[in-house]
Write a protein that holds these residues in place. Structure first.
Motif, PDB file in Angstrom:
ATOM      1  N   GLN A  88       0.864  -1.056  -0.070  1.00 38.16           N
ATOM      2  CA  GLN A  88       0.018  -0.048   0.018  1.00 38.16           C
ATOM      3  C   GLN A  88       0.685   1.326  -0.140  1.00 38.16           C
ATOM      4  N   ARG A  89       2.104   1.122   0.664  1.00 33.25           N
ATOM      5  CA  ARG A  89       2.825   2.268   0.924  1.00 33.25           C
ATOM      6  C   ARG A  89       3.607   2.668  -0.412  1.00 33.25           C
ATOM      7  N   PHE A  91       2.498   1.809  -3.507  1.00 32.57           N
ATOM      8  CA  PHE A  91       1.457   2.426  -4.282  1.00 32.57           C
ATOM      9  C   PHE A  91       1.496   3.842  -4.108  1.00 32.57           C
ATOM     10  N   LYS A  92       1.422   4.558  -3.067  1.00 30.64           N
ATOM     11  CA  LYS A  92       1.282   5.834  -2.901  1.00 30.64           C
ATOM     12  C   LYS A  92       2.721   6.625  -3.303  1.00 30.64           C
ATOM     13  N   GLU A  93       3.885   6.036  -2.935  1.00 29.33           N
ATOM     14  CA  GLU A  93       4.940   6.548  -2.917  1.00 29.33           C
ATOM     15  C   GLU A  93       5.168   6.538  -4.468  1.00 29.33           C
ATOM     16  N   HIS A  95       3.233   6.590  -6.972  1.00 23.64           N
ATOM     17  CA  HIS A  95       2.026   7.053  -7.845  1.00 23.64           C
ATOM     18  C   HIS A  95       1.372   5.889  -8.667  1.00 23.64           C
ATOM     19  N   LEU A  97      -1.368   4.684  -8.763  1.00 22.28           N
ATOM     20  CA  LEU A  97      -2.726   4.683  -8.695  1.00 22.28           C
ATOM     21  C   LEU A  97      -3.141   6.121  -9.252  1.00 22.28           C
ATOM     22  N   GLN A  98      -4.344   5.897  -9.856  1.00 24.28           N
ATOM     23  CA  GLN A  98      -4.969   7.393 -10.167  1.00 24.28           C
ATOM     24  C   GLN A  98      -6.423   7.527  -9.844  1.00 24.28           C
ATOM     25  N   CYS A  99      -7.412   6.591 -10.617  1.00 18.50           N
ATOM     26  CA  CYS A  99      -8.559   6.987 -10.134  1.00 18.50           C
ATOM     27  C   CYS A  99      -8.773   6.012  -8.982  1.00 18.50           C
ATOM     28  N   GLY A 100      -8.026   4.856  -8.744  1.00 21.99           N
ATOM     29  CA  GLY A 100      -8.011   3.935  -7.517  1.00 21.99           C
ATOM     30  C   GLY A 100      -9.102   3.018  -7.568  1.00 21.99           C
ATOM     31  N   THR A 137      -3.187   4.248 -15.188  1.00 22.65           N
ATOM     32  CA  THR A 137      -1.864   4.322 -15.061  1.00 22.65           C
ATOM     33  C   THR A 137      -0.713   4.023 -16.084  1.00 22.65           C
ATOM     34  N   TYR A 139       0.116   0.964 -16.366  1.00 23.28           N
ATOM     35  CA  TYR A 139       1.112   0.150 -15.526  1.00 23.28           C
ATOM     36  C   TYR A 139       2.309   0.571 -15.072  1.00 23.28           C
ATOM     37  N   HIS A 140       2.957   1.565 -15.701  1.00 19.84           N
ATOM     38  CA  HIS A 140       4.216   1.813 -15.481  1.00 19.84           C
ATOM     39  C   HIS A 140       4.739   2.188 -13.984  1.00 19.84           C
ATOM     40  N   ASN A 141       3.756   2.903 -13.228  1.00 23.78           N
ATOM     41  CA  ASN A 141       4.231   3.208 -12.031  1.00 23.78           C
ATOM     42  C   ASN A 141       3.505   1.888 -10.965  1.00 23.78           C
ATOM     43  N   VAL A 143       3.811  -1.044 -11.800  1.00 27.22           N
ATOM     44  CA  VAL A 143       5.152  -2.077 -11.811  1.00 27.22           C
ATOM     45  C   VAL A 143       6.329  -1.631 -10.898  1.00 27.22           C
TER      46      VAL A 143
ATOM     47  N   TYR B  25     -17.093   5.434  -4.451  1.00 25.61           N
ATOM     48  CA  TYR B  25     -17.797   5.375  -5.706  1.00 25.61           C
ATOM     49  C   TYR B  25     -19.422   5.227  -5.718  1.00 25.61           C
ATOM     50  N   GLY B 505      -9.293  10.773 -11.071  1.00 28.49           N
ATOM     51  CA  GLY B 505      -8.146   9.897 -11.120  1.00 28.49           C
ATOM     52  C   GLY B 505      -6.694  11.325 -11.466  1.00 28.49           C
TER      53      GLY B 505
END
Ligand code: FES
Ligand code: FES
Lengths: 155, 787
Positions: A88-89, A91-93, A95, A97-100, A137, A139-141, A143, B25, B505
């Motif tokens: 989880q950390r 994913f935030k660090e 980026h 995720l965008q819309c989540g 995303t 996928y780049h971030n 990964v 959502y 997003g």
């Protein structure tokens, strides 16, 4: 109607379900754990991934009855005692995720991936994400985040 | 500058809820006493409705009500509208066929809405929907290809020959003249494949009517809730505007598809009063494929005229654009003013003429999808420029460089006035990052491994923050395209920003707060960004067209100007100083050249106590708003270079290198901007290699109606991307921003196809360049041509 009993995020829960009730519907509609999402109707997107007995499973392709007696962890249960899981950390660090919307499934998939493959590399992460779609995303971030978390957890 | 200020890769605040599964959502919301809706959809592409029998459905277990188009009409609801009116060459208005909420007489695509079934549970609604008996009289399907053929079936009576408009832009005579003088000409026929947006969160809505207050609340997956409210009240007539609240909570991606006002949310809002209970509808993915507005779907012929040296003289384009069965909210604008106006690309082309026939077909409506018109334009320009280079022996980079616009402002022959850019800077940096010079060696090395390696360019320009309102109004827009912001400062100094932009997003809760932090010196945790609720934000135009930075943040910037000006006035009186001597720095008001200082909360509290300053001169309170109408579009641009390898045995294309060097002007948060580029690239490369919305020509059935049939880009289809920025500061907004949300999807498709055609030594391959198509192309080119 049959009754299922399972442990979800450490708590014992039970409820009446129809034979055809999917695990994801039981989790979302009956347990009100709405972090687990539904993004498709063909078991392709992975937005619904939870852990059953520690293994990543698509909860849209699992009947609630199949999880009878099992230990289920959803995204809400991943941060043990409130502390974020390293994935989880990460994913935030990074980026990741965008819309989540895909994120809970991505994170649950990633946790299982790291458990199964201690020696993760980029190619493997990308292949392992075969069952998870993200439209935001690129996928780049994601990964990057998974590789970083895997490294941290190995250390 | 604050540590969270402009230019910092601040980690996103919204992530905290999403990574814990605490997002909210629309489908996560449940209302007391809620019912569930399922739509009965047409199984035919085109059919007359002879009759609808509801008896069995009404009697099915759990059914609360079943409504059809007759009920909608009886309640006096109008149909949906298109918010942009385009005119044909002959001056006539586009021919807009009716767009009913529920079809009463005729269905026009597979998935068209015929009845609304409401039941206690979703399962009951689904079961009852199967019992709605509709007697159809099938009519022939209408495809993009056959739509304008004589004898084709008519989708709308109002539009003979299925022609909605025959639009043109540019100077036909000047362009013909340019061609008559040309030393060389190039022509190409191109198809821009139909795409299905597929935001991961399917559309959903909850309509909830409060009889006590005679008010409706609609939760919906919208990119622009205020526009939804306006359309539903002013045009459809669901409820007066002040009696309808539209809330778009967390929204799981949009990419255009959630701009539009659809029959489903309209019906849920309307019917919630009829049954006196909340109604929830959530699309399953199959419905999303059928009934979300799709993107692209053009057939074009383009010709480019050049002089002896390779200088462009003129461009002619003729396009047939699929509008689908009905005009969706902005569909008329997409293949016209968002398309034709970008056909000059990064180039100085003296004469351009474009004609677009917008046609109705029996397919889902086509509207804006990430890029909206600009990817289609870029595809034409960058494919024909590449073709011109190859057919005339120019280096693809150098022919571009030679023709670049180099001085600004630059007026193109197709409306746009490019304000600033440096196209050579992004090209040069891309050439370096992609190691263009080393390509021949890599190609040779790949050949030894039996692989065909190719390289492709795309030097794109696009237009964001569509504006100013009066100008777009004169082109047919039914709305203004400004943005609003209200900055409310609480007595304790905490700030709430109400923005008309919407985030699904893009990370506005972070970037917008960064701007406020930069201006006030407050930490992010003291700043809240509020959006997506017509009950809290007065009005707004929403998020699309990469407008939220350049337009939405500029509105916030202007509102903060006003807040700061007033706070400084108050601070000056509190400190008995001249207003001009008071500066706001690092969260405090200081009198220049003295040690007199008041903290932000000291001043904001005073603003509300009204103590220590003259309230006859300065009103108490601290809350300001701004409506910002941009002076011009912004013009992001850049250079994408794609390098691919093809396995000739299988036809599989692998992207081995992808470089994107972009000019987005001022960047607030580079981490978020890079994320936007990554996402855009994957959608653009997805278009080039994988994605294709296919309707069967004969039956009009959607052949790619699930993730099993529609190839979504997956993680293992891509390498990591190489990104870079060569910013020029946009002169038309206060922070110099341009827009980054769509550029990846706009620039990348031609780069990929240019690389594949380079590797194969062929002129064209249709998108998506699937392994089957690539393999077939290899076989065809390997076969010696008959003598
Ligand atoms: S919802 Fe389970 S895979 Fe898509
Ligand atoms: S973050 Fe939006 S789908 Fe992955």
């Amino acid at each position: 109607m049959p009754v299922v009993t399972m442990t979800v995020n450490g708590k014992s829960v039970s409820g009446e379900v129809e034979g055809r009730t999917l695990l994801v519907n039981f989790i979302r509609d009956q347990l009100n754990l709405t972090g687990t999402h539904v993004g498709c109707d063909t078991s392709q997107c992975g937005a619904c991934v939870v852990h059953i007995d520690g293994k990543a499973v698509k909860s849209c392709a699992t009947l609630a009855l199949q999880a009878d007696g099992a230990e289920v962890t959803t995204i809400e249960g991943l941060a043990a005692g409130g502390d974020l899981h390293p994935v989880q950390r990460a994913f935030k660090e990074h980026h990741g995720l965008q819309c989540g919307f895909c994120t809970p499934g991505m994170i649950m998939t990633a946790v299982d991936m790291i458990r199964r493959k201690p020696e993760l590399d980029e190619k493997t992460v990308r292949e392992e994400l075969e069952g998870n779609l993200c439209r935001c995303t690129g996928y780049h971030n994601i990964v990057k985040a998974i590789l970083a978390a895997s490294e941290e957890m190995r250390a | 500058m604050s540590e969270w200020g402009i230019g910092k890769p601040v980690r996103r605040r919204e992530d905290d809820r999403f990574i814990r599964g605490r997002g909210q959502y629309t489908d996560d919301i449940n209302r007391p006493n809620q019912t569930h809706a399922v739509f009965v959809r047409s199984p035919h592409a085109h059919a007359l409705i002879r009759s609808i029998d509801l008896e069995e459905a009404n009697a099915a277990p759990g059914v609360v009500a079943v409504f059809t188009g007759k009920d909608v009409a009886e309640d006096g609801l109008a149909g949906l509208i298109c918010g942009w009116t385009v005119h044909s060459k002959d001056g006539s208005e586009m021919k807009a066929g009716g767009h009913p909420i529920l079809a009463a007489e005729k269905v026009r695509y597979v998935g068209d809405h015929v009845a609304l079934v409401i039941a206690e549970t979703k399962a009951q609604a689904l079961a009852a929907a199967d019992l709605v008996l509709v007697d159809y009289e099938p009519l022939p399907a209408v495809s993009l290809k056959n739509s304008t053929e004589p004898g084709s079936a008519q989708v709308h009576e109002e539009a003979p020959g299925n022609l909605c408009f025959e639009w043109e832009l540019g100077d036909k005579t000047a362009t013909e003249e340019a061609f008559s003088k040309a030393a060389r000409t190039v022509s190409i026929d191109l198809a821009n494949n139909r795409l299905v947006p597929n935001a991961m969160e399917p559309r959903a809505a909850i309509g909830d009517y409060d009889a006590g207050r005679d008010e409706y609340t609609l939760w919906t997956t919208s990119q622009n809730p205020h526009v939804a409210r306006l359309v539903l009240s002013a045009f459809v007539g669901v409820a007066p505007e002040h009696k309808l609240r539209v809330i778009a909570p967390d929204v799981g991606g949009g990419f255009g598809s959630k701009i539009f006002i659809y029959p489903e949310e309209t019906a849920c809002a309307w019917a919630s009063k009829k049954i006196g209970r909340p109604i929830k509808w959530t699309a399953d993915r199959s419905e999303a494929f059928l009934a979300d507005a799709h993107g692209r779907d053009h057939l074009s012929h383009a010709e480019l005229a050049l002089d002896e040296d390779g200088k462009f003289l003129g461009l002619k384009v003729k396009t047939k654009a699929n509008l689908g069965a009905y005009l969706s909210t902005f569909s008329a604008a997409v293949p016209t003013y968002l398309y034709g106006t970008l056909l000059s690309g990064q180039y100085d082309i003296p004469a351009i003429y474009v004609e677009v026939d917008g046609v109705y077909t029996t397919t889902s409506p086509v509207d804006a999808y990430r890029g909206a018109g600009r990817p289609e334009a870029t595809y034409i320009v960058e494919r024909i420029v590449e073709t011109a280079a190859r057919e005339n022996g120019f280096d693809p980079a150098e022919i571009r460089r030679m023709n670049f616009v180099k001085t600004f402002p630059h007026q193109t022959p197709v409306i746009m006035n490019y304000d600033i850019g440096d196209f050579e800077a992004s090209l040069d940096k891309a050439l370096e990052v992609a190691d263009y010079a080393g390509f021949p060696d890599r190609k040779e090395e790949a050949a030894k491994r039996g692989k065909l390696r190719g390289i492709g360019f795309s030097t794109y320009i696009e237009a964001c923050g569509i504006a100013p309102s009066a100008a777009v109004g004169s082109l047919g827009a039914g709305v203004g395209l400004w943005e609003s912001a209200e900055v409310q400062v609480a007595p304790t100094g905490k700030i709430e920003v109400f923005t008309g932009s919407h985030s699904h997003g893009q990370g506005h809760e972070t970037t917008f707060a960064q701007l406020v932090s930069e201006r006030t010196g407050l930490p992010l945790e003291d700043i809240e960004i509020i959006h997506g609720d017509t009950g809290r934000v007065q009005f707004g135009m929403g998020t699309y067209g990469s407008r939220s930075g350049a337009v939405g943040m500029s509105a916030i910037f202007k509102a903060i100007d006003k807040v700061e000006a007033k706070a400084r006035k108050i601070a000056a009186q509190l400190m008995e100083a001249a207003e001009d001597d008071v500066v706001l720095e690092n969260g405090a008001f200081t009198v220049k050249g003295t040690d007199k200082s008041l903290s932000w909360p000291e001043v904001t509290l005073a603003a509300y106590t009204g103590h220590g300053f003259d309230t006859a001169e300065i009103e108490p309170g601290l809350k300001e708003s701004a409506f910002y109408d941009p002076l011009n579009f912004t013009f992001p641009s850049g250079c994408h270079i794609c390098e691919i390898e093809i396995d000739p045995e299988t036809g599989v294309t692998e992207i081995v290198n992808f470089t994107a060097i972009d000019d987005f002007g001022t960047i607030i948060n580079p981490m978020i901007v890079e994320g936007q580029v990554h996402g855009g690239l994957v959608q653009g490369i997805g278009q080039a290699l994988y994605e294709h919305g296919i309707y069967d020509e004969e039956s009009g059935q959607l052949m790619t109606g699930s993730f099993m049939d529609y190839c979504m880009p997956r993680a293992d289809n891509f390498p990591g991307f190489k990104l870079g920025f060569t910013p020029t500061v946009c002169p038309s907004n206060p922070m110099g921003m341009k827009g980054c949300g769509e550029a990846g999807a706009i620039g990348s498709p031609p780069a990929v196809i240019n690389a594949i055609t380079d590797a194969l030594g062929i002129k064209d391959i249709p998108m998506p360049a699937t392994p089957a198509r690539v393999w077939a192309a290899i076989q065809n080119s390997a076969t010696p041509k008959a003598a």
